[in-house]
Motif scaffolding. Structure first.
Motif, mmCIF file in Angstrom:
data_model
loop_
_atom_site.group_PDB
_atom_site.id
_atom_site.type_symbol
_atom_site.label_atom_id
_atom_site.label_comp_id
_atom_site.label_asym_id
_atom_site.label_seq_id
_atom_site.Cartn_x
_atom_site.Cartn_y
_atom_site.Cartn_z
ATOM 1 N N GLN A 13 0.830 -1.222 0.000
ATOM 2 C CA GLN A 13 0.000 0.000 0.000
ATOM 3 C C GLN A 13 0.857 1.262 0.000
ATOM 4 O O GLN A 13 0.609 2.204 -0.742
ATOM 5 N N THR A 14 1.861 1.238 0.836
ATOM 6 C CA THR A 14 2.653 2.451 1.000
ATOM 7 C C THR A 14 3.567 2.688 -0.213
ATOM 8 O O THR A 14 3.752 3.815 -0.653
ATOM 9 N N ALA A 15 4.083 1.606 -0.798
ATOM 10 C CA ALA A 15 4.920 1.768 -2.001
ATOM 11 C C ALA A 15 4.069 2.271 -3.170
ATOM 12 O O ALA A 15 4.525 3.094 -3.968
ATOM 13 N N ILE A 16 2.842 1.802 -3.258
ATOM 14 C CA ILE A 16 1.956 2.246 -4.348
ATOM 15 C C ILE A 16 1.655 3.745 -4.192
ATOM 16 O O ILE A 16 1.728 4.513 -5.154
ATOM 17 N N ARG A 17 1.372 4.151 -2.958
ATOM 18 C CA ARG A 17 1.097 5.583 -2.729
ATOM 19 C C ARG A 17 2.317 6.443 -3.001
ATOM 20 O O ARG A 17 2.226 7.506 -3.608
ATOM 21 N N ALA A 18 3.463 5.978 -2.521
ATOM 22 C CA ALA A 18 4.692 6.768 -2.717
ATOM 23 C C ALA A 18 5.024 6.868 -4.200
ATOM 24 O O ALA A 18 5.465 7.921 -4.669
ATOM 25 N N SER A 19 4.790 5.809 -4.952
ATOM 26 C CA SER A 19 5.147 5.917 -6.369
ATOM 27 C C SER A 19 4.174 6.824 -7.099
ATOM 28 O O SER A 19 4.581 7.550 -8.018
ATOM 29 N N ALA A 20 2.916 6.864 -6.655
ATOM 30 C CA ALA A 20 1.968 7.809 -7.265
ATOM 31 C C ALA A 20 2.401 9.249 -6.975
ATOM 32 O O ALA A 20 2.350 10.121 -7.848
ATOM 33 N N LEU A 21 2.866 9.482 -5.748
ATOM 34 C CA LEU A 21 3.361 10.822 -5.395
ATOM 35 C C LEU A 21 4.558 11.207 -6.272
ATOM 36 O O LEU A 21 4.617 12.312 -6.808
ATOM 37 N N CYS A 22 5.498 10.285 -6.419
ATOM 38 C CA CYS A 22 6.700 10.584 -7.225
ATOM 39 C C CYS A 22 6.320 10.894 -8.669
ATOM 40 O O CYS A 22 6.853 11.840 -9.261
ATOM 41 N N GLU A 23 5.408 10.110 -9.220
ATOM 42 C CA GLU A 23 5.017 10.350 -10.608
ATOM 43 C C GLU A 23 4.297 11.687 -10.745
ATOM 44 O O GLU A 23 4.483 12.406 -11.717
ATOM 45 N N ARG A 24 3.468 12.025 -9.761
ATOM 46 C CA ARG A 24 2.775 13.315 -9.829
ATOM 47 C C ARG A 24 3.786 14.465 -9.829
ATOM 48 O O ARG A 24 3.682 15.408 -10.610
ATOM 49 N N ASP A 47 11.795 12.762 -3.094
ATOM 50 C CA ASP A 47 12.483 11.889 -2.122
ATOM 51 C C ASP A 47 11.875 12.096 -0.727
ATOM 52 O O ASP A 47 11.572 11.141 -0.014
ATOM 53 N N TYR A 48 11.707 13.377 -0.355
ATOM 54 C CA TYR A 48 11.171 13.680 0.982
ATOM 55 C C TYR A 48 9.715 13.221 1.113
ATOM 56 O O TYR A 48 9.325 12.639 2.125
ATOM 57 N N GLY A 49 8.928 13.499 0.085
ATOM 58 C CA GLY A 49 7.511 13.131 0.139
ATOM 59 C C GLY A 49 7.332 11.626 0.224
ATOM 60 O O GLY A 49 6.527 11.123 1.022
ATOM 61 N N SER A 50 8.092 10.907 -0.583
ATOM 62 C CA SER A 50 8.004 9.452 -0.588
ATOM 63 C C SER A 50 8.398 8.894 0.785
ATOM 64 O O SER A 50 7.707 8.025 1.345
ATOM 65 N N GLN A 51 9.478 9.413 1.345
ATOM 66 C CA GLN A 51 9.903 8.918 2.661
ATOM 67 C C GLN A 51 8.862 9.235 3.739
ATOM 68 O O GLN A 51 8.590 8.405 4.615
ATOM 69 N N VAL A 88 6.629 20.028 -0.358
ATOM 70 C CA VAL A 88 6.628 18.636 0.113
ATOM 71 C C VAL A 88 5.321 18.373 0.860
ATOM 72 O O VAL A 88 4.623 17.386 0.614
ATOM 73 N N THR A 89 4.968 19.295 1.760
ATOM 74 C CA THR A 89 3.770 19.119 2.580
ATOM 75 C C THR A 89 2.510 19.049 1.710
ATOM 76 O O THR A 89 1.647 18.193 1.922
ATOM 77 N N ASN A 90 2.430 19.916 0.721
ATOM 78 C CA ASN A 90 1.252 19.914 -0.154
ATOM 79 C C ASN A 90 1.121 18.602 -0.922
ATOM 80 O O ASN A 90 0.023 18.060 -1.056
ATOM 81 N N TYR A 91 2.231 18.113 -1.422
ATOM 82 C CA TYR A 91 2.163 16.838 -2.164
ATOM 83 C C TYR A 91 1.807 15.676 -1.237
ATOM 84 O O TYR A 91 0.993 14.828 -1.574
ATOM 85 N N PRO A 157 8.012 3.091 -11.207
ATOM 86 C CA PRO A 157 6.880 3.736 -11.891
ATOM 87 C C PRO A 157 7.121 3.993 -13.374
ATOM 88 O O PRO A 157 6.164 4.143 -14.121
ATOM 89 N N ASN A 158 8.378 4.028 -13.785
ATOM 90 C CA ASN A 158 8.658 4.393 -15.182
ATOM 91 C C ASN A 158 9.209 3.213 -15.988
ATOM 92 O O ASN A 158 9.746 3.404 -17.068
#
Ligand code: AMP
Ligand code: MG
Length: 326
Positions: A13-24, A47-51, A88-91, A157-158
């Motif tokens: 779950q968390t990897a899927i969310r983090a990769s969606a954030l990175c792609e966005r 990097d910060y958002g994903s972590q 970072v916070t907004n994303y 993601p890519n």
């Protein structure tokens, strides 16, 4: 640990969310502003958002577990970085509700440097240079117990999902569980299928993968090794632990990482190899350093006892180790 255990569910779950954030972030800002850490390596808001997202969810579900992660909030807490922290916070807020930058920093800082009996190793974006170039990168998460990797996830993601259609649909997840095999999924976690390394027996038919960045591995030595083994196919250069994924699904046969002459004494980080190594091994591959020693995930964040990395389909491992003695 079985396929439906809370650890697996949470990690996915968390990897899927983090990769969606990175792609966005990649789509919105082409990666956004690049910060340089003290060792001059790049770090981005992704990097910060994903972590933040990954640490928050793991800490919530497994409060007693340690998380060993690459980033910390020191740089973005500086007053002149407030705009970046706000981004970072907004994303992050788009994926986990928060309006507090302080809270986001505290999630990032759930990550520590202490290797314990049971811990998660996290690289929130492995291959930041690939991420910034629009090439490959991975979100890499592994669970390690008593120095052994039990679970590994790579979100890429890519990365094209069908090896026969490199221009086709992008986004893959790789998952491996100790003793239960390796799997590839779509970026949503759907369509899970087992993967296996190639059955290539002749060294001359091998395909090598290696870093894009010349500072990360000794391309010249790799080339010499290819000549020695009569390998004629060109090497596939790729950023991040996606290299472990493409080896695990049989697309390439060897992943070489001989330390570069720029930094011959370089020690690898555990988060750069923990997830990838179990994915290659559980698909039938073998992973050692370039001297044939097992990878050491128990001593600290640096793999002090290892030099470089060699990953193979298993069959060709000894031949390549021998050839590396040149
Ligand atoms: P790759 O994309 O496979 O080239 O690997 C990316 C990783 O290389 C980053 O996460 C860094 O931790 C790591 N790295 C940085 N400097 C070096 C170096 N001199 N040798 C090997 N790896 C490095
Ligand atoms: Mg990395």
């Amino acid at each position: 640990m079985d396929q439906d255990s809370p650890e697996v569910m949470t990690a996915l779950q968390t990897a899927i969310r983090a990769s969606a954030l990175c792609e966005r972030i990649r789509m919105d800002l082409a990666g956004g502003e690049i910060l340089l850490k003290s060792d001059r390596s790049p770090v981005t808001i992704a990097d910060y958002g994903s972590q933040a997202i990954i640490c928050k969810l793991i800490r919530e579900r497994f409060p007693d577990d340690t998380i060993v992660a690459e980033e910390d909030s020191k740089e973005i807490r500086k007053p002149d970085r407030s705009e970046i922290l706000e981004q970072v916070t907004n994303y992050v807020n788009a994926f986990i509700r928060t309006d507090s930058s302080e809270e986001v920093c505290s999630w990032i800082d759930f990550g520590s440097n202490s290797v314990t009996d049971r811990f998660w190793a996290l690289d929130p974006i492995d291959g930041t240079k690939g991420f910034l170039r629009g090439d490959q990168y991975a979100i890499a998460l592994a669970l390690i117990e008593k120095g052994r990797v039990k679970l590994g996830i790579l979100a890429c993601p890519n990365l094209y999902s069908d090896i026969y259609h490199p221009l086709g649909e992008k986004g893959c997840l790789f998952l491996a569980l100790k003793g239960l095999g390796s799997f590839q999924m779509d970026s949503t976690g759907a369509n899970k299928r087992p993967i296996f390394v190639s059955e290539t027996k002749r060294p001359s038919e091998a395909i090598i993968t290696e870093s894009v960045e010349a500072d990360h591995a000794d391309h010249l030595t790799h080339q010499r090794l290819a000549q020695k083994l009569n390998i004629s196919k060109p090497s596939l250069r790729m950023d991040s632990q996606a290299k472990y994924g493409i080896l695990a699904r049989g697309e390439v046969t060897l992943y070489l990482r001989v330390p570069s002459s720029v930094e011959p004494g370089y020690k690898e980080n555990i988060w750069d190899h923990a997830a990838g190594s179990i994915i290659a091994e559980e698909a039938g591959g073998r992973v050692t350093d370039v001297l044939g020693r097992p990878l050491d995930f128990s001593s600290g964040i640096k793999m002090e006892k290892n030099r470089g990395i060699l990953v193979s389909n298993g069959i060709l491992h000894e031949v390549v180790l021998k050839a590396l003695e040149m």
